[in-house]
Design a protein around this motif. Structure first.
Motif, PDB file in Angstrom:
ATOM      1  N   LEU A 137     -10.075 -21.336  -3.463  1.00  0.00           N
ATOM      2  CA  LEU A 137      -8.966 -20.559  -3.750  1.00  0.00           C
ATOM      3  C   LEU A 137     -10.037 -19.180  -4.233  1.00  0.00           C
ATOM      4  CD1 LEU A 137      -5.943 -18.983  -4.155  1.00  0.00           C
ATOM      5  CD2 LEU A 137      -6.695 -20.408  -6.188  1.00  0.00           C
ATOM      6  N   HIS A 140      -9.618 -13.602  -4.876  1.00  0.00           N
ATOM      7  CA  HIS A 140      -8.779 -11.954  -4.602  1.00  0.00           C
ATOM      8  C   HIS A 140      -6.785 -12.457  -4.487  1.00  0.00           C
ATOM      9  CE1 HIS A 140      -8.317 -12.657  -0.022  1.00  0.00           C
ATOM     10  NE2 HIS A 140      -9.732 -13.394  -0.730  1.00  0.00           N
ATOM     11  N   GLY A 141      -7.244 -14.210  -4.256  1.00  0.00           N
ATOM     12  CA  GLY A 141      -6.260 -15.311  -4.216  1.00  0.00           C
ATOM     13  C   GLY A 141      -5.691 -15.298  -5.212  1.00  0.00           C
ATOM     14  N   THR A 142      -6.179 -14.917  -6.709  1.00  0.00           N
ATOM     15  CA  THR A 142      -5.890 -16.367  -7.872  1.00  0.00           C
ATOM     16  C   THR A 142      -3.997 -15.584  -8.524  1.00  0.00           C
ATOM     17  OG1 THR A 142      -7.008 -14.842  -9.339  1.00  0.00           O
ATOM     18  CG2 THR A 142      -7.788 -17.113  -7.951  1.00  0.00           C
ATOM     19  N   THR A 266     -15.673 -17.640  -6.683  1.00  0.00           N
ATOM     20  CA  THR A 266     -14.635 -19.104  -6.064  1.00  0.00           C
ATOM     21  C   THR A 266     -14.062 -19.753  -6.239  1.00  0.00           C
ATOM     22  OG1 THR A 266     -15.388 -18.528  -3.605  1.00  0.00           O
ATOM     23  CG2 THR A 266     -14.744 -20.246  -3.472  1.00  0.00           C
ATOM     24  N   LEU A 282       1.057 -19.736  -7.760  1.00  0.00           N
ATOM     25  CA  LEU A 282       0.772 -18.875  -6.751  1.00  0.00           C
ATOM     26  C   LEU A 282       1.684 -18.275  -6.123  1.00  0.00           C
ATOM     27  CD1 LEU A 282      -2.753 -20.363  -5.068  1.00  0.00           C
ATOM     28  CD2 LEU A 282      -2.490 -19.063  -7.029  1.00  0.00           C
ATOM     29  N   SER A 284       0.464 -16.146  -2.747  1.00  0.00           N
ATOM     30  CA  SER A 284       0.594 -16.451  -1.617  1.00  0.00           C
ATOM     31  C   SER A 284      -0.336 -17.609  -1.764  1.00  0.00           C
ATOM     32  CB  SER A 284      -0.313 -14.585  -1.418  1.00  0.00           C
ATOM     33  OG  SER A 284      -1.012 -14.712  -0.129  1.00  0.00           O
ATOM     34  N   ARG A 286      -0.863 -18.999   0.633  1.00  0.00           N
ATOM     35  CA  ARG A 286      -1.644 -19.167   2.179  1.00  0.00           C
ATOM     36  C   ARG A 286      -3.535 -18.690   1.770  1.00  0.00           C
ATOM     37  NH1 ARG A 286       0.179 -14.443   5.698  1.00  0.00           N
ATOM     38  NH2 ARG A 286       1.621 -15.152   5.811  1.00  0.00           N
ATOM     39  N   ASP A 287      -3.147 -17.902   0.462  1.00  0.00           N
ATOM     40  CA  ASP A 287      -5.224 -17.347  -0.076  1.00  0.00           C
ATOM     41  C   ASP A 287      -5.468 -18.494   0.149  1.00  0.00           C
ATOM     42  OD1 ASP A 287      -5.470 -14.802   0.418  1.00  0.00           O
ATOM     43  OD2 ASP A 287      -3.594 -14.882  -1.120  1.00  0.00           O
TER      44      ASP A 287
END
Ligand SMILES: CC(=O)SCCNC(=O)CCNC(=O)[C@H](O)C(C)(C)COP(=O)(O)OP(=O)(O)OC[C@H]1O[C@@H](n2cnc3c(N)ncnc32)[C@H](O)[C@@H]1OP(=O)(O)O
Length: 403
Positions: A137, A140-142, A266, A282, A284, A286-287
């Motif tokens: 992950l 930016h996707g957290t 990461t 989450l 998103s 998808r991230d």
């Protein structure tokens, strides 16, 4: 070559571990021996060529949660290795017969394992019983979806402090999660929260944290954080080894704390179940890249006893015809009625190999799914659906550690 198969004597344990390390490509050192010397490691079996130990297979004795929140004693197959000089001569097959015999002597109706390679254990009657995913992950996707804010307190704990705190949380969560196993204090120290140099093998040190909600320990995690540089920028990777929480609020708070660690670019975690709450925490999902693979493999050593050990949903009786080439005494018809299985002469509703029954046992895979792959035959229309409903578990089986 004349081979002898027998249990390992106390003075042969280091040879046994050395053979496994050589076969697996692990360094052999005293820390490895310590990791293997947990109280659960009751069965150590080996093949000898003359007086030389050339093949090993063992079994841990622990309690594994099965659907319905019961936790029967099972055998956890482990420490399997044959020296490269002695491969493909039937040594593993001889070892499997010996270990199964030892499991049966202890009344263990089920064996489970983590496979080094998926192709090895089907021939011995194991079926893939759960899936596990490794996630990656990017920072930016957290972001999380909105949710209740709770007053959580996190603190670092030492190895000694962690064991009683973590084990009580683990035991609460384990009671509801098929696939999770009991852990002795020696297991916690030797295989989870201990971090000796010989096993750490150059990796960053293990950090242990406990999360409290309203003053009560409700979650824990242990992780490693590796630092690197991209020019002048620090690029840290957070490697979460295990993160367990006993409620939705604790799960949210624990993962939020982990994902907010400074300098981390990461986040990685391994062996998560495919229904992990992160997918719905989450913003998103998808991230979050999840690479899914086989996780636990399960083998019913005694079909009637194993089926009678777990709980079922309401449903009509069902008759299975089970085929078992490696343990022929299991082959036959079984009536599963009111949560108990027994041999029967009634006509079968479903025919399947013992492997497929192992795959369905923890509720990780459905009969319909396996029938679509030609692994199960339906003789009575509707029997696949009835069996799916009987065996359904609301939680995907989850075993967060390789044993
Ligand atoms: C639960 C755990 O501990 S998982 C760890 C397993 N250990 C390892 O992966 C360590 C490295 N590998 C090894 O030590 C060995 O190759 C073992 C233990 C996997 C196999 O031991 P062997 O003594 O060679 O197995 P054995 O000769 O009894 O083989 C039985 C059958 O399995 C097949 N087989 C065994 N290993 C493999 C493999 N890795 N890939 C494909 N087929 C295999 C053999 O070809 C043979 O097939 P056949 O019955 O059709 O002739």
């Amino acid at each position: 070559m004349s081979l002898e198969f027998r249990a390992v004597a106390a003075h042969e344990i280091s040879d046994y571990v050395r053979v496994v390390c050589t076969a697996m490509g692990f360094p052999f050192n005293p820390d490895r021996l310590g990791r293997s010397s947990v109280p659960e490691h009751e069965i150590r079996y080996a093949a000898f060529d003359g007086d030389m130990l050339v093949g090993a297979a063992g079994s841990f004795t622990f309690r594994m949660t099965v659907p319905g929140g019961v936790s029967p004693e099972i055998g956890g197959l482990t420490h399997v290795g044959v020296l490269p000089t002695h491969r493909r001569r039937g040594i593993l097959t001889g070892l499997m017969r010996g270990v199964f015999e030892e499991n049966r002597k202890r009344g263990q109706a089920v064996s489970a394992l983590y496979a080094s390679e998926g192709v090895i254990y089907g021939r011995y009657g194991y079926g893939m019983a759960s899936l596990g995913g490794d996630i990656e992950l990017p920072r930016h996707g957290t972001a999380f979806v909105d949710g209740p804010q709770v007053d959580a307190h996190v603190r670092y704990v030492t190895e000694d402090e962690s064991i009683p705190l973590f084990s009580s949380i683990w035991d609460r969560v384990r009671a509801e999660s098929p696939g999770m196993c009991s852990r002795s204090e020696g297991w916690w120290r030797g295989r989870r929260v201990g971090d000796p140099d010989g096993v750490r093998a150059g990796r960053p040190p293990l950090q242990r944290i406990v999360l409290e909600l309203e003053g009560r320990p409700a979650g824990y995690a242990f992780y490693r954080s590796a630092t690197g540089f991209d020019g002048f920028h620090l690029v840290n990777t957070l490697d979460i080894v295990e993160a367990i929480a006993d409620s939705p609020a604790a799960t949210r708070a624990l993962w939020r704390w982990l994902l907010d660690l400074d300098l981390v670019t990461t986040v990685k975690a391994s062996l998560l179940p495919p229904d992990h709450p992160l997918f719905f925490l989450l913003a998103s999902a998808r991230d979050m890249r999840m690479r899914v693979s086989d996780n636990l493999w399960v083998r019913l050593l005694d079909v009637a006893a194993a089926l009678s050990q777990r709980k079922y949903n309401e449903g009509p009786p069902i008759v299975f015809h089970v085929n078992d080439t490696f343990v022929p005494s299991n082959t036959g018809r079984y009536l599963l009625e009111n949560g108990t299985a027994r041999p029967t002469d009634l006509a079968p509703d479903l025919s399947l190999d013992v492997n497929a029954l192992g795959s369905a046992y923890l509720g990780g895979f459905t009969f319909t799914q396996m029938a679509r792959a030609g692994r199960i035959l339906e003789h009575t229309p509707g029997a696949l659906r009835s069996a799916d409903l009987l065996f359904h578990s609301p939680r995907a089986p989850w075993c967060p550690e390789i044993f």
